[in-house]
Enzyme design. Sequence first.
Site, mmCIF file in Angstrom:
data_model
loop_
_atom_site.group_PDB
_atom_site.id
_atom_site.type_symbol
_atom_site.label_atom_id
_atom_site.label_comp_id
_atom_site.label_asym_id
_atom_site.label_seq_id
_atom_site.Cartn_x
_atom_site.Cartn_y
_atom_site.Cartn_z
ATOM 1 N N GLU A 108 50.080 -15.225 -13.262
ATOM 2 C CA GLU A 108 48.969 -15.912 -12.595
ATOM 3 C C GLU A 108 49.524 -16.846 -11.531
ATOM 4 O O GLU A 108 50.477 -17.590 -11.797
ATOM 5 C CB GLU A 108 48.165 -16.686 -13.651
ATOM 6 C CG GLU A 108 46.683 -16.715 -13.376
ATOM 7 C CD GLU A 108 46.024 -15.334 -13.444
ATOM 8 O OE1 GLU A 108 45.775 -14.763 -12.363
ATOM 9 O OE2 GLU A 108 45.751 -14.844 -14.558
ATOM 10 N N ASP A 110 51.032 -13.945 -7.342
ATOM 11 C CA ASP A 110 50.826 -12.935 -6.277
ATOM 12 C C ASP A 110 51.169 -13.484 -4.891
ATOM 13 O O ASP A 110 51.890 -12.848 -4.134
ATOM 14 C CB ASP A 110 49.412 -12.323 -6.334
ATOM 15 C CG ASP A 110 48.280 -13.348 -6.219
ATOM 16 O OD1 ASP A 110 48.549 -14.560 -6.296
ATOM 17 O OD2 ASP A 110 47.119 -12.908 -6.057
ATOM 18 N N ALA A 128 33.334 -15.007 -12.711
ATOM 19 C CA ALA A 128 33.945 -15.272 -14.013
ATOM 20 C C ALA A 128 35.440 -14.971 -14.010
ATOM 21 O O ALA A 128 36.075 -14.890 -15.053
ATOM 22 C CB ALA A 128 33.250 -14.451 -15.098
ATOM 23 N N SER A 181 34.086 -9.547 -6.975
ATOM 24 C CA SER A 181 34.107 -9.429 -5.509
ATOM 25 C C SER A 181 34.915 -8.208 -5.073
ATOM 26 O O SER A 181 34.462 -7.421 -4.243
ATOM 27 C CB SER A 181 34.664 -10.708 -4.872
ATOM 28 O OG SER A 181 35.968 -10.981 -5.313
ATOM 29 N N ASP A 230 43.610 -8.098 -6.851
ATOM 30 C CA ASP A 230 42.296 -7.642 -7.313
ATOM 31 C C ASP A 230 41.954 -6.246 -6.812
ATOM 32 O O ASP A 230 41.508 -5.382 -7.571
ATOM 33 C CB ASP A 230 41.215 -8.637 -6.885
ATOM 34 C CG ASP A 230 41.401 -9.999 -7.525
ATOM 35 O OD1 ASP A 230 42.291 -10.138 -8.383
ATOM 36 O OD2 ASP A 230 40.657 -10.930 -7.157
HETATM 37 P P1 ADP Z 1 34.793 -13.062 -9.032
HETATM 38 O O1 ADP Z 1 35.437 -12.087 -8.106
HETATM 39 O O2 ADP Z 1 35.751 -13.734 -9.929
HETATM 40 O O3 ADP Z 1 33.641 -12.500 -9.790
HETATM 41 P P2 ADP Z 1 34.177 -14.355 -6.548
HETATM 42 O O4 ADP Z 1 33.650 -15.711 -6.224
HETATM 43 O O5 ADP Z 1 35.447 -13.915 -5.958
HETATM 44 O O6 ADP Z 1 34.198 -14.244 -8.132
HETATM 45 O O7 ADP Z 1 33.075 -13.282 -6.102
HETATM 46 C C1 ADP Z 1 31.754 -13.408 -6.502
HETATM 47 C C2 ADP Z 1 30.835 -13.056 -5.338
HETATM 48 O O8 ADP Z 1 30.852 -11.630 -5.114
HETATM 49 C C3 ADP Z 1 29.390 -13.401 -5.619
HETATM 50 O O9 ADP Z 1 29.104 -14.737 -5.280
HETATM 51 C C4 ADP Z 1 28.658 -12.421 -4.715
HETATM 52 O O10 ADP Z 1 28.629 -12.898 -3.392
HETATM 53 C C5 ADP Z 1 29.555 -11.202 -4.752
HETATM 54 N N1 ADP Z 1 29.098 -10.233 -5.779
HETATM 55 C C6 ADP Z 1 29.758 -9.830 -6.871
HETATM 56 N N2 ADP Z 1 29.035 -8.914 -7.576
HETATM 57 C C7 ADP Z 1 27.887 -8.738 -6.900
HETATM 58 C C8 ADP Z 1 26.715 -7.936 -7.107
HETATM 59 N N3 ADP Z 1 26.593 -7.142 -8.159
HETATM 60 N N4 ADP Z 1 25.727 -8.019 -6.188
HETATM 61 C C9 ADP Z 1 25.833 -8.822 -5.114
HETATM 62 N N5 ADP Z 1 26.905 -9.603 -4.879
HETATM 63 C C10 ADP Z 1 27.913 -9.579 -5.743
HETATM 64 MG MG MG Z 2 36.840 -12.505 -6.579
#
Ligand code: ADP
Ligand code: MG
Length: 385
Positions: free
Chosen positions: A30, A33, A124, A129, A173
Amino acid sequence: MRAWALFLERFGGEPEGVWLAPGRANLMGEHTDYNDGFVLPFALGQGVTAAAAVASGALAARRLTLCSRQEPDTAVSVDLDGLAPGQVTGWAAYPAGVAWALEAAGYRVPGACVAIDSDLPVGAGLSSSAALECATALALTSLAGVEIPRADLVTIARRAENEFVGVPTGVMDQSASLRCQAGHALLLDCRSLEVAQVPFDPVAAGAALLLVNTRARHALSDGEYGRRRAECEEAARRLGVPSLRSVTDPADVDRLDDPVLRRRARHVVADDQRVLEVVTLLRSSADVDAYGEIGRLLSQAHASLRDDFEVSWPEADAAVEAMLAAGAAGARMIGGGFGGSVLALAPAASLDTVRDAVTATFAERAWTPPEFLSAAPADAARRVA
Ligand code: ADP
Ligand code: MG
């Protein structure tokens, strides 16, 4: 197939296909990267699906229309000509950024309709993303009739996040979502970008993986992430190496006078080492004892992230402590820190006890109840319909 149903509902026709890209958990490594080090993620069974079809009609030829079941109030339509960073904000920037990055790499993206659905919790630390980017990338390239090598697609999806959305993440990722194999973890050398599949089947050794979404997200995360990156760069500079990856003898870290930089560097150097130790354990016996040892390394990594790198958060510390007391072999926070999820490795027989211990600890403190997710090393992004 809820993305298919959403497509029908929103666009009034059948999609040409559905593509799934998984989220990921990182077994070890962690904040290594961006220090050119090693990471060892595996793909989750949970992910983002994209149902898509080429848009019909001359007017639609250069329009990308996006909707998501998780963002019911916003359908977004963008013009593929003249797309530029900063133009699209919010969730649609991720898929629009993929279209932009594909075109920037010389691929022509057709006008298309894309419906998104997901069973990954957002924000989470399980990389929803990248899953969103990679599902979109597979959908758009398939519609365009081009096949892009996965290593190149990683670069394109990462560019979408770094340059179009503007989030300075490393390469883990997208690599996990596009290059993992079921029953394996992916050893990724972030300096050479070489990857290797490492057999990873805890169930066969009577162990189980458990993910705990602590549902906490602390406001610090963005600023502190940038600060850690800067601290690591400064530590490398003072040690006279191009990046902390080049420090292979942990004793070298003691040459740093600054106690904060020393602790940051100590975490990175030790975590790189732990990745390689886990890989050796998985490649040698991968029996009950090996998983016990991997558990101990997980807990060591958590202590290092908490005390030396200082990116843990109270809910994660409490979850780790409760799970270890309840018989887990090991546990650690995963992701950038200050919120997100914890990964635990436990004997299969103690899984319920371990889960209950976290629930009880959170209830005692009147925290939002945690969400538990199963974690089984799954396949990379692919077409599913
Ligand atoms: P993580 O990648 O850890 O889940 P991030 O903050 O990097 O958190 O990414 C989350 C963002 O990705 C959300 O705020 C949203 O903008 C986008 N996102 C993820 N999944 C979806 C989804 N199913 N529909 C729309 N947007 C999404
Ligand atoms: Mg992310």
